[in-house]
Enzyme design. Structure first.
Site, PDB file in Angstrom:
ATOM      1  N   ARG A  65       8.130  -5.845  -2.976  1.00 27.68           N
ATOM      2  CA  ARG A  65       7.366  -5.781  -1.642  1.00 27.68           C
ATOM      3  C   ARG A  65       7.583  -4.164  -1.278  1.00 27.68           C
ATOM      4  O   ARG A  65       8.585  -3.962  -0.817  1.00 27.68           O
ATOM      5  CB  ARG A  65       8.327  -6.950  -0.828  1.00 27.68           C
ATOM      6  CG  ARG A  65       8.377  -8.147  -1.155  1.00 27.68           C
ATOM      7  CD  ARG A  65       6.526  -8.692  -0.893  1.00 27.68           C
ATOM      8  NE  ARG A  65       6.398  -8.676   0.438  1.00 27.68           N
ATOM      9  CZ  ARG A  65       6.609  -9.481   1.453  1.00 27.68           C
ATOM     10  NH1 ARG A  65       7.432 -10.576   1.047  1.00 27.68           N
ATOM     11  NH2 ARG A  65       6.005  -9.595   2.462  1.00 27.68           N
TER      12      ARG A  65
ATOM     13  N   CYS B 218      10.875 -10.289  -3.625  1.00 25.07           N
ATOM     14  CA  CYS B 218      11.213 -11.437  -3.043  1.00 25.07           C
ATOM     15  C   CYS B 218      10.629 -12.499  -3.917  1.00 25.07           C
ATOM     16  O   CYS B 218      10.041 -12.254  -4.949  1.00 25.07           O
ATOM     17  CB  CYS B 218      10.490 -11.304  -1.537  1.00 25.07           C
ATOM     18  SG  CYS B 218       8.782 -11.882  -1.606  1.00 25.07           S
TER      19      CYS B 218
ATOM     20  N   ASP C 267      -0.950 -15.780   4.845  1.00 32.77           N
ATOM     21  CA  ASP C 267       0.360 -16.849   5.267  1.00 32.77           C
ATOM     22  C   ASP C 267      -0.320 -18.274   5.442  1.00 32.77           C
ATOM     23  O   ASP C 267       0.278 -19.037   5.636  1.00 32.77           O
ATOM     24  CB  ASP C 267       0.878 -16.484   6.620  1.00 32.77           C
ATOM     25  CG  ASP C 267       1.554 -15.273   6.297  1.00 32.77           C
ATOM     26  OD1 ASP C 267       2.088 -14.498   7.550  1.00 32.77           O
ATOM     27  OD2 ASP C 267       1.678 -14.818   5.242  1.00 32.77           O
TER      28      ASP C 267
ATOM     29  N   LYS D  31       6.925 -16.366  14.712  1.00 38.41           N
ATOM     30  CA  LYS D  31       7.866 -15.378  14.259  1.00 38.41           C
ATOM     31  C   LYS D  31       7.817 -14.271  13.925  1.00 38.41           C
ATOM     32  O   LYS D  31       8.665 -13.348  14.225  1.00 38.41           O
ATOM     33  CB  LYS D  31       8.134 -16.292  12.671  1.00 38.41           C
ATOM     34  CG  LYS D  31       9.054 -15.375  11.624  1.00 38.41           C
ATOM     35  CD  LYS D  31       9.223 -16.507  10.693  1.00 38.41           C
ATOM     36  CE  LYS D  31       8.183 -16.289   9.270  1.00 38.41           C
ATOM     37  NZ  LYS D  31       8.077 -14.874   8.701  1.00 38.41           N
ATOM     38  N   ASN D  32       6.585 -13.912  13.456  1.00 44.07           N
ATOM     39  CA  ASN D  32       6.342 -12.717  13.108  1.00 44.07           C
ATOM     40  C   ASN D  32       6.109 -11.529  14.205  1.00 44.07           C
ATOM     41  O   ASN D  32       6.109 -10.435  14.384  1.00 44.07           O
ATOM     42  CB  ASN D  32       4.875 -12.340  12.049  1.00 44.07           C
ATOM     43  CG  ASN D  32       5.353 -13.088  10.660  1.00 44.07           C
ATOM     44  OD1 ASN D  32       6.791 -13.323  10.646  1.00 44.07           O
ATOM     45  ND2 ASN D  32       4.454 -13.411   9.946  1.00 44.07           N
TER      46      ASN D  32
ATOM     47  N   ARG E 119      12.901 -21.097   7.619  1.00 47.17           N
ATOM     48  CA  ARG E 119      13.036 -19.471   8.043  1.00 47.17           C
ATOM     49  C   ARG E 119      11.664 -19.327   8.886  1.00 47.17           C
ATOM     50  O   ARG E 119      12.078 -18.470   9.791  1.00 47.17           O
ATOM     51  CB  ARG E 119      12.667 -18.709   6.814  1.00 47.17           C
ATOM     52  CG  ARG E 119      13.939 -18.606   5.688  1.00 47.17           C
ATOM     53  CD  ARG E 119      13.495 -17.629   4.814  1.00 47.17           C
ATOM     54  NE  ARG E 119      13.231 -16.222   5.429  1.00 47.17           N
ATOM     55  CZ  ARG E 119      12.805 -15.394   4.677  1.00 47.17           C
ATOM     56  NH1 ARG E 119      12.992 -15.171   3.342  1.00 47.17           N
ATOM     57  NH2 ARG E 119      12.555 -14.134   5.332  1.00 47.17           N
TER      58      ARG E 119
HETATM   59  C1  EPZ Z   1       3.908  -9.277   7.528  1.00 47.38           C
HETATM   60  O1  EPZ Z   1       4.562  -8.742   6.291  1.00 47.38           O
HETATM   61  C2  EPZ Z   1       4.193 -10.605   7.598  1.00 47.38           C
HETATM   62  N1  EPZ Z   1       5.763 -10.742   8.028  1.00 47.38           N
HETATM   63  C3  EPZ Z   1       4.115 -11.567   6.580  1.00 47.38           C
HETATM   64  O2  EPZ Z   1       4.448 -12.975   6.821  1.00 47.38           O
HETATM   65  C4  EPZ Z   1       2.522 -11.359   6.111  1.00 47.38           C
HETATM   66  O3  EPZ Z   1       2.383 -12.080   4.894  1.00 47.38           O
HETATM   67  C5  EPZ Z   1       2.015 -10.100   5.957  1.00 47.38           C
HETATM   68  O4  EPZ Z   1       2.415  -9.358   7.298  1.00 47.38           O
HETATM   69  C6  EPZ Z   1       0.593  -9.944   5.740  1.00 47.38           C
HETATM   70  O5  EPZ Z   1      -0.097 -10.341   6.832  1.00 47.38           O
HETATM   71  C7  EPZ Z   1       6.240 -10.413   9.187  1.00 47.38           C
HETATM   72  O6  EPZ Z   1       5.400  -9.922  10.099  1.00 47.38           O
HETATM   73  C8  EPZ Z   1       7.694 -10.141   9.490  1.00 47.38           C
HETATM   74  P1  EPZ Z   1       2.323  -5.779   5.202  1.00 47.38           P
HETATM   75  P2  EPZ Z   1       4.624  -7.091   5.872  1.00 47.38           P
HETATM   76  O7  EPZ Z   1       3.281  -4.576   5.177  1.00 47.38           O
HETATM   77  O8  EPZ Z   1       4.504  -6.352   7.060  1.00 47.38           O
HETATM   78  C9  EPZ Z   1       1.556  -4.005   0.999  1.00 47.38           C
HETATM   79  C10 EPZ Z   1       5.250 -15.079   6.419  1.00 47.38           C
HETATM   80  O9  EPZ Z   1       5.013 -15.870   5.925  1.00 47.38           O
HETATM   81  N2  EPZ Z   1       2.417  -2.857   1.190  1.00 47.38           N
HETATM   82  O10 EPZ Z   1       0.981  -6.293   5.783  1.00 47.38           O
HETATM   83  O11 EPZ Z   1       5.666  -7.169   4.784  1.00 47.38           O
HETATM   84  C11 EPZ Z   1       2.187  -5.235   0.512  1.00 47.38           C
HETATM   85  O12 EPZ Z   1       2.888  -5.454  -0.672  1.00 47.38           O
HETATM   86  C12 EPZ Z   1       5.295 -13.623   6.068  1.00 47.38           C
HETATM   87  O13 EPZ Z   1       5.497 -15.299   7.711  1.00 47.38           O
HETATM   88  C13 EPZ Z   1       2.353  -1.778   0.481  1.00 47.38           C
HETATM   89  O14 EPZ Z   1       1.742  -1.758  -0.371  1.00 47.38           O
HETATM   90  O15 EPZ Z   1       3.122  -7.091   5.285  1.00 47.38           O
HETATM   91  C14 EPZ Z   1       1.113  -6.403   0.763  1.00 47.38           C
HETATM   92  O16 EPZ Z   1       0.401  -6.490  -0.536  1.00 47.38           O
HETATM   93  C15 EPZ Z   1       5.272 -13.379   4.363  1.00 47.38           C
HETATM   94  N3  EPZ Z   1       3.270  -0.895   0.926  1.00 47.38           N
HETATM   95  C16 EPZ Z   1       0.186  -5.785   1.889  1.00 47.38           C
HETATM   96  O17 EPZ Z   1       0.400  -4.232   1.752  1.00 47.38           O
HETATM   97  C17 EPZ Z   1       3.818  -1.101   1.936  1.00 47.38           C
HETATM   98  O18 EPZ Z   1       4.877  -0.068   2.587  1.00 47.38           O
HETATM   99  C18 EPZ Z   1       0.611  -6.341   3.042  1.00 47.38           C
HETATM  100  O19 EPZ Z   1       1.748  -6.346   3.533  1.00 47.38           O
HETATM  101  C19 EPZ Z   1       3.853  -2.063   2.654  1.00 47.38           C
HETATM  102  C20 EPZ Z   1       2.915  -2.980   2.367  1.00 47.38           C
END
Ligand code: EPZ
Length: 421
Positions: free
Chosen positions: A121, A116, A305, A22-23, A397
């Protein structure tokens, strides 16, 4: 509103095919915006987040065809650069269109994702990165408005690895003038899949599979094709389900190097794993579940995840275990529901302490988000008696036909429509 009715206690046995990730799909699909023409994404999973992204891309004017896991996207006639709130609020990954639209059209208007199920987020890393590439960014009535006549390559250091920010900035940098270096870039396999696709489109990117990506911007990319990688989280979820039910299954199509942290923890818990060319097998028939601590981290660490699924597993372990989530500090909405099944878990900040119990007992439980619902299904498979998991739209989803896959492995699980909300 569908729910699952699960009669627990059945050992999972047999073979199951892993679907596309998915991701990975949610990044590959917006990447097609960078080029004009028809790109083809093979092994795209049929799950709701993919359909949501298709709807968003259609709204931008992108024509799509999706059958037999083959998704083709025609970007010859993009007519809009606006990603409206009603899409982005449903799926945070919609924000992935920001970088590509800005890079190709010099303009993008994308709704802020909002919170969310488990908290805020932020997307500050996305915005700061685009500003470093020379974009003018304004926030207006819940929308990000990004403009740039020409993005310019820059050295960008991410305070922390972010999958989404890495993907967004990487895509934008492909059409920037000059060289961009992304330091502390995410190394998740889904990002590697995206890098490979961009290279197939003609992008000049060095450092694939590392945390330092160097991109030489070029004027134009071409449409391309790519195989979507298998879903490591689906694979991990099914392997944990087999361990919890003291079963033995083989998953086909997984990539073991994407799963090392999960496989290692499963072995520590007492499961026997065998890795062959195209199969990963787990034997937990005689398992006495050891209590095993987990701390999540960015790839190649143990994935956040898979945090909820591990907590579900450890509810049946001998002794006490601790699960710490260092990626999301408040992703524990599944804990309250697991305790309804008889689990003994306490949450302290970003840690869960799980005291193993001899058995779980079926009950009615409520899904709250995608991976939380997966953990409830796993617990229901292992519990004695009947478990009803409500609001499985969360599950739909991110898992393709999960109940059918589990049923093919011997689970007693039915999807029924339910008037209950
Ligand atoms: C991706 O989300 C995945 N989703 C998530 O999977 C996964 O949990 C996450 O990466 C971490 O591995 C998709 O790929 C569509 P991040 P993403 O930016 O890109 C913080 C699932 O269950 N952050 O790596 O949104 C954030 O709050 C989903 O399949 C900032 O602070 O995650 C988090 O604490 C859920 N500022 C950490 O970084 C930002 O601008 C990692 O987030 C962006 C992120």
């Amino acid at each position: 509103m569908d729910k699952f009715i699960i009669n627990g206690g059945k050992r999972l046995q047999g073979k199951v095919q892993i679907s596309g990730a998915k991701n990975a799909s949610l990044a590959l699909m917006p990447a097609t915006i960078l080029a004009s023409g028809e790109s083809v994404l093979y092994k795209t999973p049929e799950l709701n987040d993919v359909f949501t992204m298709i709807k968003l891309l259609n709204q931008l004017g992108i024509e799509t065809e999706f059958s037999n896991y083959i998704l083709s996207l025609n970007t010859n006639n993009i007519t809009s650069q606006i990603a409206p709130y009603e899409h982005v609020k449903k799926m945070r990954a919609s924000v992935y269109v920001l970088g590509p639209l800005l890079a190709r059209y010099g303009y993008a208007k994308v709704s802020l994702p909002g919170g969310c199920a488990w908290g805020p987020r932020p997307i500050n890393l996305h915005i700061e990165g685009l500003k470093k590439l020379g974009a003018q960014i304004e926030l207006e009535q819940g929308y990000i408005i990004a403009k740039s006549n020409q993005l310019v390559g820059a050295k960008i250091n991410f305070d922390k690895p972010s999958v989404g920010a890495t993907g967004n900035i990487l895509m934008a940098a492909c059409l920037a003038k000059g060289t961009t270096v992304l330091n502390n870039a995410a190394m998740e396999p889904e990002i590697t899949n995206l890098v490979q696709f961009l290279i197939n489109m003609g992008a000049k990117i060095n450092g694939i599979n590392t945390s330092i990506l160097e991109i030489e911007g070029i004027d134009e990319l071409k449409p391309a094709v790519i195989n979507t990688i298998p879903d490591r989280i689906e694979a991990g979820t099914l392997l944990v389900a087999a361990a919890m039910t003291k079963g033995n299954i083989s998953i086909e199509g997984g990539i073991d190097s994407h799963l090392y942290s999960i496989l290692s923890k499963l072995e520590d818990s007492g499961a026997k794993l065998t890795i062959s060319e195209n199969e990963i097998s787990i034997d937990a028939k005689d398992i006495v579940i050891n209590n095993v601590d987990v701390t999540t981290g960015v790839f190649p660490g143990y994935p956040t995840d898979m945090q909820a699924q591990w907590i579900a597993y450890m509810t049946l372990a001998n002794g006490v275990s601790t699960v710490i989530d260092t990626v999301y500090l408040d992703r524990f909405s599944h804990v309250g529901e697991l305790t309804r099944l008889g689990a003994e878990i306490t949450v302290q900040d970003n840690s869960a302490i799980i005291r193993g119990v001899p058995r779980l007992n079926g009950a009615k439980v409520m899904s709250t988000d995608l991976r939380a619902s997966a953990s409830l299904v796993l617990a229901g498979l292992a519990a004695e008696g009947t478990t009803e998991v409500l609001r499985v739209y969360h599950l739909d989803r991110g898992y393709e036909k999960l109940e059918q896959k589990l049923k093919s492995l011997g689970a007693d699980i039915e999807r029924v429509s339910s008037p209950e909300f």
